[in-house]
Enzyme design. Structure first.
Site, PDB file in Angstrom:
ATOM      1  N   ASN A 169      -2.461  12.712  -5.990  1.00 14.70           N
ATOM      2  CA  ASN A 169      -3.653  13.066  -6.767  1.00 14.70           C
ATOM      3  C   ASN A 169      -4.130  14.475  -6.458  1.00 14.70           C
ATOM      4  O   ASN A 169      -4.527  15.227  -7.356  1.00 14.70           O
ATOM      5  CB  ASN A 169      -4.780  12.071  -6.486  1.00 14.70           C
ATOM      6  CG  ASN A 169      -4.582  10.757  -7.205  1.00 14.70           C
ATOM      7  OD1 ASN A 169      -3.950  10.694  -8.255  1.00 14.70           O
ATOM      8  ND2 ASN A 169      -5.117   9.691  -6.646  1.00 14.70           N
ATOM      9  N   HIS A 199      -5.100  13.461 -11.129  1.00 17.10           N
ATOM     10  CA  HIS A 199      -5.252  12.010 -11.273  1.00 17.10           C
ATOM     11  C   HIS A 199      -4.420  11.439 -12.419  1.00 17.10           C
ATOM     12  O   HIS A 199      -3.976  10.288 -12.351  1.00 17.10           O
ATOM     13  CB  HIS A 199      -6.735  11.659 -11.481  1.00 17.10           C
ATOM     14  CG  HIS A 199      -7.556  11.823 -10.237  1.00 17.10           C
ATOM     15  ND1 HIS A 199      -7.565  10.880  -9.236  1.00 17.10           N
ATOM     16  CD2 HIS A 199      -8.369  12.826  -9.821  1.00 17.10           C
ATOM     17  CE1 HIS A 199      -8.358  11.278  -8.262  1.00 17.10           C
ATOM     18  NE2 HIS A 199      -8.860  12.459  -8.583  1.00 17.10           N
ATOM     19  N   ASP A 227      -4.175   2.386  -4.966  1.00 18.66           N
ATOM     20  CA  ASP A 227      -2.730   2.360  -4.713  1.00 18.66           C
ATOM     21  C   ASP A 227      -2.295   1.077  -4.025  1.00 18.66           C
ATOM     22  O   ASP A 227      -1.306   1.065  -3.300  1.00 18.66           O
ATOM     23  CB  ASP A 227      -2.322   3.575  -3.875  1.00 18.66           C
ATOM     24  CG  ASP A 227      -3.048   3.624  -2.527  1.00 18.66           C
ATOM     25  OD1 ASP A 227      -3.996   2.845  -2.344  1.00 18.66           O
ATOM     26  OD2 ASP A 227      -2.665   4.448  -1.672  1.00 18.66           O
ATOM     27  N   ASP A 233       0.859  -1.183   0.000  1.00 23.71           N
ATOM     28  CA  ASP A 233       0.000   0.000   0.000  1.00 23.71           C
ATOM     29  C   ASP A 233       0.894   1.231   0.000  1.00 23.71           C
ATOM     30  O   ASP A 233       1.750   1.385   0.881  1.00 23.71           O
ATOM     31  CB  ASP A 233      -0.898  -0.005   1.235  1.00 23.71           C
ATOM     32  CG  ASP A 233      -1.901   1.134   1.210  1.00 23.71           C
ATOM     33  OD1 ASP A 233      -3.028   0.907   0.764  1.00 23.71           O
ATOM     34  OD2 ASP A 233      -1.540   2.253   1.651  1.00 23.71           O
TER      35      ASP A 233
END
Length: 225
Positions: A95, A100, A130, A87
């Site tokens: 972002n 994005h 992610d 992660d």
């Protein structure tokens, strides 16, 4: 003269017959080529749609569906198996600050780095957002090696995105299959380990079946976001 005419007539018939056979063969070859092109196009279409169904459109890595298929197949063989979950830390800021599109470019680059890890990693997967996963064909030591390699590879050097140099870190959890486990159990164990790594900021964290809480006690990290 009549014999000559008969001969010429017969010869003409043979030539006409040969021509007819030749024309038929040409027509048959055209049909075969057309059928081959049609089958090839269908095969390409099937391969294209299968790829879309089993791969992430952001990173082009295998997706969750491909991961589950791989895990189920490997479980059925009874071979040593590990799973690493990754992660990215504070990815939302990328972002928010850069947009994005830049975030997708960054995910693609992370996926590329993970896909080049090599053995004992057998499959690199983009789960969603992610989150990434690595399937390890090996025991606990192999899973630990893969987890440490993933953690190091992600933060080894900055990423050139949106004319910026972005540094990333990741929280990594890993687990190995135990007797009686199902693929979803292995996923949950690795997910718990990843959550603990995120909570403690401890890099790569193993799942400890003795000391870690049993499934259901620790809320999965992805459910908290």
């Amino acid at each position: 003269m009549s014999h000559l005419n008969s001969y010429l007539t017969a010869a003409g018939g043979v030539v006409a017959g040969v021509a007819a056979v030749a024309a038929l063969l040409v027509w048959q070859r055209r049909i075969i080529r057309h059928q081959h092109r049609t089958l090839t196009a269908r095969d390409r279409d099937r391969a294209h749609w299968y790829h879309l169904a089993t791969h992430s459109d952001t990173t082009d890595l295998p997706n969750r569906r491909a991961l589950l298929t791989h895990l189920e197949a490997t479980f059925s063989l009874g071979e040593p198996l590990g799973l690493v979950l990754v992660d990215l830390d504070r990815f939302k800021l990328v972002n928010d600050i850069h947009g994005h599109e830049a975030g997708n470019d960054l995910l693609h680059e992370v996926g590329r780095r993970l896909a080049t890890l090599g053995p004992p990693v057998a499959l690199a997967v983009h789960l969603s957002g992610d989150e990434f996963a690595l399937v390890v064909h090996g025991d606990h030591t192999d899973a630990a090696t893969a987890a440490q390699a993933a953690h190091g590879r992600i933060s080894a050097s900055p990423y050139g995105v949106a004319n910026q140099q972005i540094t990333l870190t990741a929280s990594v959890g890993y687990a190995t299959a135990a007797p009686g486990m199902l693929p979803r159990d292995l996923l949950h164990a690795a997910d718990q380990a990843m959550y603990l790594a995120k909570r403690t900021r401890g890099g790569a964290h193993p799942h400890d079946p003795i000391h870690d809480p049993p499934p259901g006690i620790v809320t999965r990290y992805r459910d908290l976001r």
